[in-house]
Design a protein around this motif. Structure first.
Motif: not given
Length: 107
Positions: A24-27, A56-62, A64-69, A76-80
């Protein structure tokens, strides 16, 4: 250089089924401190270069990961949180624009 290890046992932290290949790339925090050093400007630049934030660096699979750019993915939490970043209605947007005009007029 050793290969990066993705998550506990390489399993997605969200679904706990699929292999991990994203973080997860959320700052989540910024570090704006400046390191003062004795010596040359080059030494100062070297001490202050690099990322000044933590993700955040939460490890995810393809799945579960939400591509924003390009090459940026959110859990999912930070995408919300990311989708809620816009102001909810036109009135609040109007008030925000009025405040920005006041600030810019004062400058």
């Amino acid at each position: 250089m050793p290969e990066a290890v993705f998550g506990e046992n390489g399993i997605c932290a969200v679904c706990r089924r699929n292999p991990v290949n994203r973080w997860c790339d959320y700052i989540i925090s910024y570090d704006n401190s400046i390191i003062f050093v004795k010596g040359s400007y080059q030494t100062f630049k070297e001490m202050n270069q690099g990322d000044k934030y933590e993700t955040c660096d939460l490890p995810m699979c393809d799945k579960c990961a939400n591509e924003v750019s390009i090459d940026r993915h959110l859990c999912p939490h930070h995408m919300k949180l990311h989708t809620q970043r816009h102001l909810p209605d036109a009135y609040q947007k109007k008030r925000q624009l009025e405040e920005k005009r006041k600030i810019n007029a004062a400058i």
